[in-house]
Design a protein around this motif. Structure first.
Motif: not given
Lengths: 333, 295
Positions: A49, A52, A56, B180, B214-217, B219-220, B222, B245-247, B250-251
């Motif tokens: 993560p 990513v 990204d 989001s 938020p997208l970051e959270l 992704v984190m 997983a 979004h590609p992120a 990838n998750t």
């Protein structure tokens, strides 16, 4: 403001500041990632993560801030030199708002889903139409006052048409996105956006950077410049199309961001003097610094809800600009 | 001044008395004869009404009920007259009972109550247990207790079937909507996820209700399964861009995306079982693959 430092040193220092701002931008975000771990994850090959998030989400955002900042700063410097008007900026001559209109048409009709390159190309087309209209309205000699009045009119029409297009869209979310197109944001952009915008931006930069000598000649007046062998028609074509290409591409992926193109050349003029050719490169770098710092600010002030970039650039830019006007009046007295 | 004030208070008191006595007298009448001209003003009560009531009891449904992106029973709804929630048009339909949501047009509802019409409100369903409760509540109001009981039984059997899975571990999952937004604790979607053997990552982040994430959270945390709402995406809007979004890709697990028609989870109806089953299957699919790799 007679703080003169050697030109090469200034450019090197500005370049270093861009790098610092870029790294700073990479280390800010809602996810708490330790600085060294984050930088290491940028080069990691596994799909964990942290990697990513860094590769990204944060990297494209930081890269776009630099690219868009360069475009806005550089086109501001070119337009102020070309129009010989300290108020000139991409927003003022209607390039940003017509680029927004082009991008809005490409996205909300579904054209950009079928053909992704349609997005920056439509934005470029919008911006170029504004440029052509301006040239037509302002006449062969590009009279400054007419050009600026025409720019204000075109910009109002484009803004109104953008709102109209978004309000007419049957998609319930579209009307809320008027804010994005008017104030700009780098929230959750991806590498796809970087690749879409980069080629056109670079073309625009090359065109604008080639104008240095012609802009210098123009400072002594149009007739004098013509006797020095400057082709005014060619100058106005390159200035307008160069601005349209780079600001069009920037607007297509991040919306219209104001004040960067206005404030940065003024700041740099204090450091390099009044020679337009020397203003171009420092303004490009200064734009990158200002936009990256503004984008860091957006994420620190409201980490959860996306504050728009244009809000911050205006909050910082407008008071500074007022101070600049007052200072100028005082020095004239 | 004092006299005027007291007469105002008197008038208010009278209105209060009227509104207090009206529903009472109306419900008294309802005990003798079940309502025969029911108007529903809310998408969810529309569908609840179609399920429980006899067709001749239904006078009109809201205009949203026949929208096939929002309503599971849109085809059936097309048979009934439509209202747009305006007090005037509803009053002229001479209803003997009005069904509404707790957030439905307060001014219209208050006006209709003052005109002496009985209004019953249903709050938005936030858990699976409320579904049988609402079926029974409406059954009792409109004199269709038996029909309601049959629906409850069928719902509970279907739910048990939809939940059935050999898997015991909870698969981490996230819901992501346009702009989001996600569903956290105390939402029907959250209950559907846990019934399907998924663990909602929004709960780990202490998000309650429908909140921005938020997208970051995301992704984190997983998640292995990503639930998106299959909404109208044409014409497109930027709001949906984050879902591509590609992120995200990838998750989540390569087979982990489930797009659910929002109509199954907007309202607490027995058809929510369709969503439970879809999510359970998605969880099974993702949970199975790593084991197969190990073997």
């Amino acid at each position: 403001m007679n703080l003169r430092i050697p030109y090469a040193l200034l450019v090197a220092l500005l370049g270093l500041a861009v790098l610092c701002a870029f790294v700073g931008s990479l280390s800010v975000g809602p996810a708490q990632i330790p600085f060294t771990e984050g930088i290491a994850a940028l080069f990691a090959d596994d799909g964990n993560p942290v990697a990513v998030v860094m590769q990204d989400i944060r990297l494209p955002r930081a890269v776009l801030a630099v690219l868009i900042g360069i475009s806005l700063g550089l086109s501001g410097a070119v337009l102020q030199g070309y129009l010989r008007n300290p108020l000139a900026e991409p927003g003022l001559i209607g390039v940003s708002s017509t680029a927004s209109l082009g991008a809005v048409i490409a996205i909300y009709t579904g054209l950009s889903v079928a053909f992704p390159l349609a997005l920056p190309l439509m934005a470029l087309m919008g911006a170029a139409i504004a440029g052509a209209l301006l040239n037509g309205l302002a006449g062969q000699r590009g009279h400054t006052l007419t050009l600026i009045l025409a720019g204000v009119a075109i910009s109002s029409i484009a803004t109104a048409l953008t709102s109209l297009a978004l309000n007419l869209s049957p998609n319930p979310f579209a009307a809320m996105e008027i804010v994005f197109w008017m104030l700009g944001s780098l929230e959750d952009r991806s590498m796809q956006h970087v690749w879409l915008a980069l080629p056109l931006m670079v073309v625009g930069w090359i065109m604008m950077l080639s104008l240095g000598r012609a802009l210098d000649a123009l400072t002594i007046g149009e007739e004098a410049a013509m006797t020095l062998g400057v082709n005014l028609k060619r100058l106005s074509f390159i200035a307008i199309i160069g601005t349209a290409a780079s600001v069009g591409a920037a607007t297509a992926v991040a919306g219209a961001i104001g004040f960067v193109g206005l404030v940065v050349p003024h700041l740099m003029r204090g450091l390099v003097g009044h020679q337009p050719s020397k203003l171009l490169l420092p303004s490009a770098l200064g734009g990158a610094i200002m936009l990256t710092v503004a984008d860091i600010g957006v994420r620190i002030i409201t980490p959860q809800s996306g504050l728009k970039l244009g809000v911050l650039t205006a909050l910082v830019g407008a008071p500074f600009f007022l101070w600049l006007i007052l200072a100028k009046r005082r020095s004239m007295l | 001044m004092v006299a005027r004030q007291s007469s105002w208070i008197g008038a208010l008191g009278l209105i209060g008395l009227c509104t207090a006595c009206m529903p009472w007298s109306a419900s008294n009448a309802a005990e003798n004869n079940p309502p025969e001209r029911i108007v529903s003003m809310n998408l969810c009560t529309d569908q609840l009404l179609m399920l429980v009531a006899a067709p001749e009891q239904v006078r009109a449904l809201s205009h949203l009920a026949s929208d096939d992106t929002l309503a599971v029973m849109s085809e059936e709804a097309a048979k009934y007259p439509v209202n747009h929630g305006r007090a005037e048009e509803i009053y002229l339909m001479k209803p003997d009972l009005i069904l509404a949501g707790t957030f439905t047009r307060h001014t219209s509802i208050n006006l209709l109550r003052e005109l002496g019409i009985r209004v019953e409100q249903f709050s938005p369903v936030r858990s699976l247990d409320e579904i049988p409760a609402n079926l029974r509540k409406l059954g009792a109001i409109i004199g269709r207790e038996e029909a309601a009981e049959r629906l409850v039984e069928a719902f509970e059997n279907e739910l048990a079937l939809a939940k059935e899975s050999a898997r015991t571990n909870k698969v981490p999952a996230a819901v992501y909507y346009a702009n989001s937004y996600t569903s956290g604790d105390r939402t029907l979607m959250n209950e559907v996820m846990s019934a399907a053997g998924l663990e909602n990552i929004a709960k780990r982040l202490n998000l309650s209700g429908t909140k921005g994430l938020p997208l970051e959270l995301l992704v984190m945390e997983a998640p292995e399964v990503l639930i998106t709402a299959r909404e109208m995406v044409h014409p497109p809007a930027l709001a949906h861009e984050v879902l591509r979004h590609p992120a995200l890709y990838n998750t989540i697990h390569s087979q982990g995306e489930v797009a659910i028609d929002s109509k199954y989870t907007i309202c607490g109806l027995p058809s929510v079982n369709v969503a439970v089953e879809m999510l359970r299957i998605a969880g099974d699919r993702v949970a199975r693959t790593p084991e197969e790799k190990q073997q």
